[in-house]
Design a protein around this motif. Sequence first.
Motif, short mmCIF file in Angstrom:
data_model
loop_
_atom_site.label_atom_id
_atom_site.label_comp_id
_atom_site.label_asym_id
_atom_site.label_seq_id
_atom_site.Cartn_x
_atom_site.Cartn_y
_atom_site.Cartn_z
N ILE A 148 -4.03 -5.78 -5.33
CA ILE A 148 -2.98 -5.95 -4.32
C ILE A 148 -1.85 -6.78 -4.90
CG2 ILE A 148 -2.48 -7.00 -2.06
CD1 ILE A 148 -5.49 -6.36 -1.39
N HIS A 149 -0.62 -6.33 -4.68
CA HIS A 149 0.57 -7.06 -5.11
C HIS A 149 1.37 -7.41 -3.85
CE1 HIS A 149 4.23 -8.26 -7.07
NE2 HIS A 149 3.72 -8.02 -8.27
N CYS A 150 1.60 -8.71 -3.66
CA CYS A 150 2.25 -9.21 -2.44
C CYS A 150 3.77 -9.23 -2.52
CB CYS A 150 1.73 -10.62 -2.13
SG CYS A 150 -0.03 -10.71 -1.86
N GLY A 151 4.36 -8.44 -3.37
CA GLY A 151 5.81 -8.28 -3.38
C GLY A 151 6.56 -9.09 -4.40
N ASP A 152 7.83 -8.76 -4.52
CA ASP A 152 8.74 -9.28 -5.54
C ASP A 152 8.27 -8.90 -6.94
OD1 ASP A 152 10.62 -10.21 -3.79
OD2 ASP A 152 10.30 -12.33 -4.19
N SER A 153 7.88 -7.64 -7.07
CA SER A 153 7.60 -7.11 -8.40
C SER A 153 8.92 -6.80 -9.11
CB SER A 153 6.75 -5.84 -8.33
OG SER A 153 7.49 -4.77 -7.77
N GLU A 154 9.91 -6.43 -8.34
CA GLU A 154 11.21 -5.99 -8.82
C GLU A 154 11.07 -4.75 -9.70
OE1 GLU A 154 14.21 -8.96 -9.86
OE2 GLU A 154 12.75 -10.50 -9.29
N LEU A 155 10.04 -3.96 -9.43
CA LEU A 155 9.81 -2.71 -10.14
C LEU A 155 9.95 -1.54 -9.18
CD1 LEU A 155 6.62 -3.71 -12.17
CD2 LEU A 155 8.99 -3.70 -12.97
N GLU A 156 10.25 -0.39 -9.72
CA GLU A 156 10.28 0.82 -8.91
C GLU A 156 8.86 1.29 -8.65
OE1 GLU A 156 13.02 2.13 -7.53
OE2 GLU A 156 14.12 0.45 -8.42
N LYS A 157 8.68 2.01 -7.57
CA LYS A 157 7.35 2.46 -7.17
C LYS A 157 6.67 3.33 -8.23
CE LYS A 157 5.12 4.08 -2.98
NZ LYS A 157 5.33 4.49 -1.61
N ASP A 158 7.46 4.05 -9.02
CA ASP A 158 6.88 4.94 -10.03
C ASP A 158 6.70 4.25 -11.39
OD1 ASP A 158 9.56 4.76 -10.70
OD2 ASP A 158 9.86 6.92 -10.91
N ASP A 159 6.97 2.96 -11.49
CA ASP A 159 6.77 2.23 -12.74
C ASP A 159 5.27 2.17 -13.05
OD1 ASP A 159 6.33 0.00 -14.63
OD2 ASP A 159 8.46 -0.36 -14.35
N PRO A 160 4.85 2.57 -14.24
CA PRO A 160 3.41 2.56 -14.57
C PRO A 160 2.76 1.18 -14.44
CG PRO A 160 4.65 3.80 -16.21
CD PRO A 160 5.66 3.15 -15.31
N VAL A 197 3.58 -4.36 -1.53
CA VAL A 197 4.54 -4.48 -0.43
C VAL A 197 5.89 -4.91 -0.99
CG1 VAL A 197 2.79 -4.95 1.33
CG2 VAL A 197 3.86 -6.86 0.09
N ARG A 198 6.88 -4.77 -0.16
CA ARG A 198 8.25 -5.10 -0.54
C ARG A 198 8.51 -6.58 -0.33
NH1 ARG A 198 13.72 -2.26 1.81
NH2 ARG A 198 15.15 -3.49 0.58
N GLY A 199 9.08 -7.23 -1.34
CA GLY A 199 9.50 -8.61 -1.23
C GLY A 199 10.99 -8.71 -1.02
N PHE A 240 15.01 -5.00 -3.91
CA PHE A 240 16.09 -4.24 -3.30
C PHE A 240 15.96 -2.77 -3.65
CE2 PHE A 240 17.77 -8.54 -4.01
CZ PHE A 240 17.95 -8.89 -2.69
N GLY A 241 16.17 -1.92 -2.65
CA GLY A 241 16.10 -0.48 -2.86
C GLY A 241 14.69 0.03 -3.08
#
Length: 174
Positions: free
Chosen positions: A31-43, A51-53, A57-58
């Motif tokens: 589980i990742h609680c957000g602010d990855s700053e990665l796109e959903k398709d990033d490996p 979730v979105r932090g 953005f976007g």
Amino acid sequence: MKLLVVSDSHHERDCLIHLKEKYEGEVDAMIHCGDSELEKDDPAIQGFHTVRGNCDFGSDFPNDWVGEVDGYRVFTTHGHLYNIKMTLMNLRYRARELNADFVFFGHSHELGVDMLDNTIILNPGSISLPRGRIHEKTYALIDATDDGVKVRFMTIDDKELTDLTQTFPLVKNN
């Protein structure tokens, strides 16, 4: 049930790849609680319930994720929409509405865990930019058995912060 929980990686991909290589197949969910700053398709983020932090953005990630893992109800959010830097009451109320057994959130970059209203509420800290009294980059491992729920905070180099390890009684809300 075994869970890995991480938050606030802020575009650092290597730490997520490391966690995936180490724990994928060893835990029931990552589980990742957000602010990855990665796109959903990033490996690097593939395989995580994310979730979105406030820094995503976007992003195509949802604001909240509610799911069942091995019979436990898990509620994950970043925390900024619940004003977690001021109070955990909003999370508590939402957890009650959802009959959540676990609540995972980030945003403050400060790790912590407690049991409130028979629900474990946990912030794994930040895997890239820690704040507060713990200066290590951290993530959390949760192991729920018939004996209870053990929560371990781990450093980015996979060392357990043993003084922060806690065990809680097992109570299912759903």
